[in-house]
Scaffold this motif. Sequence first.
Motif, PDB file in Angstrom:
ATOM      1  N   LEU A 401       0.850  -1.192   0.000  1.00 62.44           N
ATOM      2  CA  LEU A 401       0.000   0.000   0.000  1.00 62.44           C
ATOM      3  C   LEU A 401       0.882   1.237   0.000  1.00 62.44           C
ATOM      4  O   LEU A 401       2.047   1.176   0.395  1.00 62.44           O
ATOM      5  CB  LEU A 401      -0.877   0.022   1.264  1.00 62.44           C
ATOM      6  N   ASN A 402       0.302   2.348  -0.427  1.00 58.65           N
ATOM      7  CA  ASN A 402       1.066   3.589  -0.412  1.00 58.65           C
ATOM      8  C   ASN A 402       0.891   4.352   0.908  1.00 58.65           C
ATOM      9  O   ASN A 402       0.715   5.564   0.919  1.00 58.65           O
ATOM     10  CB  ASN A 402       0.675   4.465  -1.600  1.00 58.65           C
ATOM     11  N   SER A 430      -2.981  -1.686  -8.418  1.00 56.17           N
ATOM     12  CA  SER A 430      -3.068  -2.855  -7.539  1.00 56.17           C
ATOM     13  C   SER A 430      -1.859  -3.755  -7.768  1.00 56.17           C
ATOM     14  O   SER A 430      -1.199  -3.674  -8.797  1.00 56.17           O
ATOM     15  CB  SER A 430      -4.343  -3.637  -7.851  1.00 56.17           C
ATOM     16  N   ASP A 450       5.014  -5.681   2.872  1.00 58.19           N
ATOM     17  CA  ASP A 450       3.672  -5.551   3.459  1.00 58.19           C
ATOM     18  C   ASP A 450       3.781  -5.265   4.956  1.00 58.19           C
ATOM     19  O   ASP A 450       4.879  -5.005   5.461  1.00 58.19           O
ATOM     20  CB  ASP A 450       2.842  -6.810   3.172  1.00 58.19           C
TER      21      ASP A 450
END
Lengths: 487, 487
Positions: A401-402, A430, A450
């Motif tokens: 994710l950013n 994505s 992650d």
Amino acid sequence: MEKYDELIDLALRRGFFFPAAEIYNGPAGFWDYGPLGVTLKNKFIQLWREHLVKRDGMLEIDGAQILPQTVFAASGHLEHFVDPLIECSKCGTFYRADKLLSEKLGRDIPESLSCEEFDKLIGQAKLVCPRCKGKFKPTKKFNMMFSFSVGPRADEIVGLRPETCQSIFLDFPRLFRICRAKLPIALAQIGKAFRNEISPRQALLRQREFTQAEIEVFFNPERANEFEKFDQVADYELVMQLEGQSKPKKIKCADLVKKKIVSSKLIAYYLALLQQFYEKVGLCDFRFRQLGKDEKAFYAIDAFDFEVKTEIGWIELVACNYRGDHDLGGHQAGSKKNLTVLDEGKKVLPHIFELSMGVDRSIFCLLLQAIALEKVGKEERLVLRLPPRLAPISVAIYPLLNKDGLPEKAMEVYGQLKGWFDVIYDSSGSIGKRYRRADEIGIPFCVTIDHQTLKDNTVTIRDRDSMKQERIKIAELVNWLGKKVCG
Amino acid sequence: MEKYDELIDLALRRGFFFPAAEIYNGPAGFWDYGPLGVTLKNKFIQLWREHLVKRDGMLEIDGAQILPQTVFAASGHLEHFVDPLIECSKCGTFYRADKLLSEKLGRDIPESLSCEEFDKLIGQAKLVCPRCKGKFKPTKKFNMMFSFSVGPRADEIVGLRPETCQSIFLDFPRLFRICRAKLPIALAQIGKAFRNEISPRQALLRQREFTQAEIEVFFNPERANEFEKFDQVADYELVMQLEGQSKPKKIKCADLVKKKIVSSKLIAYYLALLQQFYEKVGLCDFRFRQLGKDEKAFYAIDAFDFEVKTEIGWIELVACNYRGDHDLGGHQAGSKKNLTVLDEGKKVLPHIFELSMGVDRSIFCLLLQAIALEKVGKEERLVLRLPPRLAPISVAIYPLLNKDGLPEKAMEVYGQLKGWFDVIYDSSGSIGKRYRRADEIGIPFCVTIDHQTLKDNTVTIRDRDSMKQERIKIAELVNWLGKKVCG
């Protein structure tokens, strides 16, 4: 043609290669490599240098591409480097007489016939222009060299070399002397060559400007079987399709020599070296095809084409020719210099065995073999299964994710890897979309950062081919990837 | 000219480079690289790729060398890429009018004058042929491009590119799109370029076929000062000789921008990157020389030559030019394609800052700076003090004697090192002679295997520059050398 079309589309879309001067609709047969193509080509060349040139202790040169016409008079190019050209008298379209006749007659018409012989065949076959049914003007011989003059007086005629090897022949006397060399000795060169093709086609396969990697082995013909290095490959099997046979089979180098399929241990050794190189590069479905008498050049003794099977047929990648003393003999006569050297105290005009490799076509065929459209569940994925050592980009780094500090951690991993590998950082879209973008340009490994990474310094590595993921420690990444990419 | 002559002699004798087609007395201005030269050039290119291209995240392309004439019409080469040529009416010798007049008049005569202006000056100066005192025919403009036709109809006129950058301009629109790039973005290319020089001279310095490495930075002129990367170099000092000054001085990048010596942070940053590259390569005595109005091209805004001081004077290695929208504007008009791109939502025709590097001349000047004739006791030694990272051969392995098991042990060490470095094995002649042979081709480290090696697995390493020896363990060799060669 599904893979071929897919590859051309991919090449243009992602910039592996594309037509030169395309905003000007430049002439056919000239291509530019984009960033991914440059890296792929450089990796190919690096392997060529490691696994052929350095491995064998060859001397590499880098010669001028422009050479005086006297060179091409002596080499025979002025006279013989011609295609039989016919022009429709009605619509003005040009064709190669041999190609058109071969298609019409359903048998191979050699390009070496005389103009008169072509005209006679054209008459007999009632050959007319496929486009407008017009009659053909008489056959002409079209020289495929690009020639022009140099200097303000415009009286020195020069040409762009149609093959890189001429520089090697010309430089041989000096290099043999100054490198205190002994026969046999191999000289190598990689560089551009130029041919004014009548109909360039199939992208990188038939260009007017292209990259060759040529190896010329100079040896004493009387001692071509006194060759110790042969023992390293005696039991190694070459994929060999002999003249008159319809399928290749594996034959040990020792047997090739014993059965006189090749004329010496030296030649068997260099054929083996070549096949081992292409194995290292990751090529599949290749063969040496022994040429028949009507196919080989008049001076050739042993003659094999190294070919690869693709969706669009067998493609020649390397011409392997034992050229006798044709080259040094020609240049000795043309330059009036003595080109003999001493071998075991005797004067010898060395014979030459040549491996003439097309670099762009090798790369094109590797890409053709690598590209695949696969079903993944209900979707399709386009994947480029390039061997990891050749893939332009080895590793992609993704933050899942950013946010949450993941981009920062991902940039840290990126920083650790980029001194070692060709790495990209990609955070847009994505993960699925990022995988698709990576797959089609052949990135073998995608590393995702992650939330668990933040806890235990592990990442997932996703394998391009199996699409499986495994979790490993960041500290082990360089070693893990090193083995897969360089090993 | 002592070093220059020594270098040419060395280059021919050891095969760094030598005239192309020399057995045919080929035309001037074409040179071949031999094995040592190829390796040196490859190492230079590798550093260029690492420390300029990859470091900055540039996109590298490899474009065709042959381009359609329409490209050169739009770029201005057809009209402006000319030298003023005069021919002696008596002996027929050709000269460049500007060069001959500059010598005669003792001041710089720009090459851009009209033929009429040259004729007038020649008349006023009573200029005659230096060779035979003959009078000159009227001045002509001689176009330095090599042009010819392609295809059987011979109606498509093409030219060999006189600079590599044209491919970059042409490929920019596609690459900007497919790489999802944002301004500013730098594109790079290394490859051959060709100029039909009237009088090629000074070996690799003025050739008719040569290697350029060009970088083109595309940017929005309104945002050239919004450039974060500048902060990395703000305090870094450039060696800068401003217009009108007789000596270079060190100026911080921040001051160059503040004092408006360069027009933007972006340009200061790329000048800094270039100087850092040459520092990494090991060049000494360099400067940026700011060009005066009469020296710079009409489209140039900022213009600096990166030059190096050698025995034969200051040599230009890189032309650094802010070219405005000259290039893309020309090709937009010539191709009738829209070459604007989006930047922050606005359409922009990017401006270009160019670093145009001569690769062969860089290598030639590095060699000129490296070569030295030194007294050693009563003898002289010729030594090539190339930085270890550039030296074609990094390590030489010598058995002290050709007996007592020393050659076997030496081959073992050779085998351990050759996967890591460019290594040679040399066992012929005395150690002193081997050192001399190694010194003149710049081998930085010579490892000798002696009787003590057999006892304790240590070797001596002799340093090329200090000529001092130290004894170290074989197990530590790779690390020790790695730090010195790659470090």
